[in-house]
Design a protein around this motif. Sequence first.
Motif, short mmCIF file in Angstrom:
data_model
loop_
_atom_site.label_atom_id
_atom_site.label_comp_id
_atom_site.label_asym_id
_atom_site.label_seq_id
_atom_site.Cartn_x
_atom_site.Cartn_y
_atom_site.Cartn_z
N HIS A 122 74.64 44.61 -26.40
CA HIS A 122 73.91 44.80 -25.15
C HIS A 122 74.68 44.16 -24.01
CE1 HIS A 122 72.43 40.89 -26.72
NE2 HIS A 122 72.32 40.54 -25.44
N TYR A 123 74.28 44.50 -22.79
CA TYR A 123 74.95 43.98 -21.61
C TYR A 123 74.35 42.63 -21.18
CZ TYR A 123 77.43 48.37 -20.79
OH TYR A 123 78.26 49.46 -20.92
N VAL A 124 75.22 41.77 -20.68
CA VAL A 124 74.80 40.53 -20.05
C VAL A 124 75.55 40.41 -18.73
CG1 VAL A 124 74.30 39.39 -22.24
CG2 VAL A 124 76.57 39.13 -21.23
N ALA A 125 75.07 39.54 -17.87
CA ALA A 125 75.74 39.32 -16.58
C ALA A 125 75.82 37.82 -16.32
CB ALA A 125 74.99 40.03 -15.45
N HIS A 163 74.93 30.71 -14.75
CA HIS A 163 73.68 31.30 -15.24
C HIS A 163 73.98 32.67 -15.84
CE1 HIS A 163 69.52 31.96 -15.91
NE2 HIS A 163 69.34 32.84 -14.94
N TRP A 164 73.35 32.96 -16.99
CA TRP A 164 73.53 34.24 -17.68
C TRP A 164 72.19 34.96 -17.79
CZ3 TRP A 164 78.19 36.13 -19.70
CH2 TRP A 164 79.28 35.23 -19.65
N ILE A 165 72.22 36.28 -17.66
CA ILE A 165 71.03 37.10 -17.82
C ILE A 165 71.39 38.30 -18.72
CG2 ILE A 165 70.16 36.38 -15.57
CD1 ILE A 165 70.98 39.04 -14.46
N ARG A 166 70.40 39.01 -19.19
CA ARG A 166 70.68 40.12 -20.11
C ARG A 166 69.88 41.37 -19.75
NH1 ARG A 166 67.28 38.19 -25.54
NH2 ARG A 166 65.45 39.49 -25.11
N MET A 167 70.42 42.53 -20.13
CA MET A 167 69.71 43.79 -19.96
C MET A 167 68.90 44.08 -21.22
SD MET A 167 71.08 47.71 -19.48
CE MET A 167 71.47 47.74 -17.73
N ASP A 168 67.63 44.39 -21.03
CA ASP A 168 66.75 44.69 -22.16
C ASP A 168 66.62 46.21 -22.34
OD1 ASP A 168 66.11 41.99 -22.84
OD2 ASP A 168 64.81 41.92 -21.06
N ALA A 169 65.90 46.60 -23.37
CA ALA A 169 65.79 48.02 -23.72
C ALA A 169 65.16 48.87 -22.62
CB ALA A 169 65.00 48.16 -25.03
N PHE A 173 79.30 41.81 -19.00
CA PHE A 173 79.96 41.67 -20.28
C PHE A 173 79.13 42.41 -21.34
CE2 PHE A 173 80.90 38.04 -17.72
CZ PHE A 173 82.18 37.61 -18.05
N VAL A 174 79.77 42.76 -22.45
CA VAL A 174 79.05 43.25 -23.62
C VAL A 174 79.09 42.15 -24.67
CG1 VAL A 174 79.02 44.92 -25.52
CG2 VAL A 174 79.57 45.67 -23.19
#
Length: 296
Positions: A226-229, A239-245, A286-287
Motif C-alpha cells: 500500500h501507499y504511504v506518505a 510524520h508518516w501517513i497511509r492510504m487505506d482501501a 512510497f510503497v
Amino acid sequence: YQRRVHGSSPTMLKTLAVLALLVSAAAALRVTLRVYAGTEDPSWELAPETAIALRGMLAAYSPPAVLTHIMGYTGFEVDGTLVLGSADMEMLLLRSAPASLLPRAVVEHVRARIAELPNNNAPRFPISPFNASARAVCTANVVGPDTVPVYDPQTDDRGCFIQECSNNNCYNYANDIVTNTFAQPGRGTGHKWVSDNCSSVTTAAKSDGLVWAGTTLPTAPPARGHYVAMLIWPETNFHWIRMDANKYWSHKPGQTPVRNTDDDGKAITDPSKANFAPWTQFCGYFVTVPSAVKIS
C-alpha cells in the motif's frame, strides 16, 4: 528520645505532619510534553518547588473533554493527567523543561498554541476515540496483510494500535506493523535517519525496504502492498501517513490515537494539501509491503 517526643507531642506532631505534607507535595512528578509524531515525546522530572506549585494548581483543575488539535502540541501529561487549556499551568510546565531538551522550534510552537484564543469554530476531537480490546495479543510483532489496509483501528493488527497506543508511532501505523518499539526509519536495518529532513528520512526508509513512488498523488493501489506518505516539521520531526482501501488517508500522531482526519478535522484525500501543521513540508509517496519491510 521517645519520652522527649511524647512530652512535646502537640507541637512536634503538628510540625511532623506539616513536614510530611511538604514531602508528599514535593514527591517526584514526571511530565511529558505531547508534541511529536515520529519520535518519543520529551519527558522530564519536575524540580521539588515546581512539583509543589503544580500540585496546588492541579487541585482546582479539570482536564479538557476534547482536543482542538491532533497535530503538534496537545498538552502536557503529568502522572496520567492531561494538562491543557490552563495557560498558567502550561507555561509553568514549559519553563520547567531542561534548557537543552526542547528545540527552539518546539518551544515557539508550544507558546503559540498556549496563547491561542478560544475558537468556537475549531474542530473537536475526542481524546480517546477507541476502546482497547482485552483479547488483543500484542506482545510480539503484529504484521498487517500485503493488501491495502482497511481503516478500522478496532481490528487493524488485532486492535494493537489501540492497546499499545503509546508504544507505536506514525511509522508503525503507516507500515501496518506493530513492534511496540516506536519504530524509527532505518533503525531496523542499521541505517537510522540522522537529520529531520526529507533526504535523510527517505534514505533511512528505503533501507528498511520502502520503495520511493514520487510526488504525484496515487489514484489506484499498487500491485502489492500500500501507499504511504512522509512529511517533515522542518528540522524538527517527521510524520508518516497511509492510504487505506477507501482511498482516504489515515495516520497515528506519535503516542496518540489513530486518526482519519487532518488537523482541521477534514477527511484526507491529498496529503500534500491537508493540514498537518507544523509538519508543513511534504516529501513524497512510497510503497510499503508489510511482510517485506524491516522496521524496528
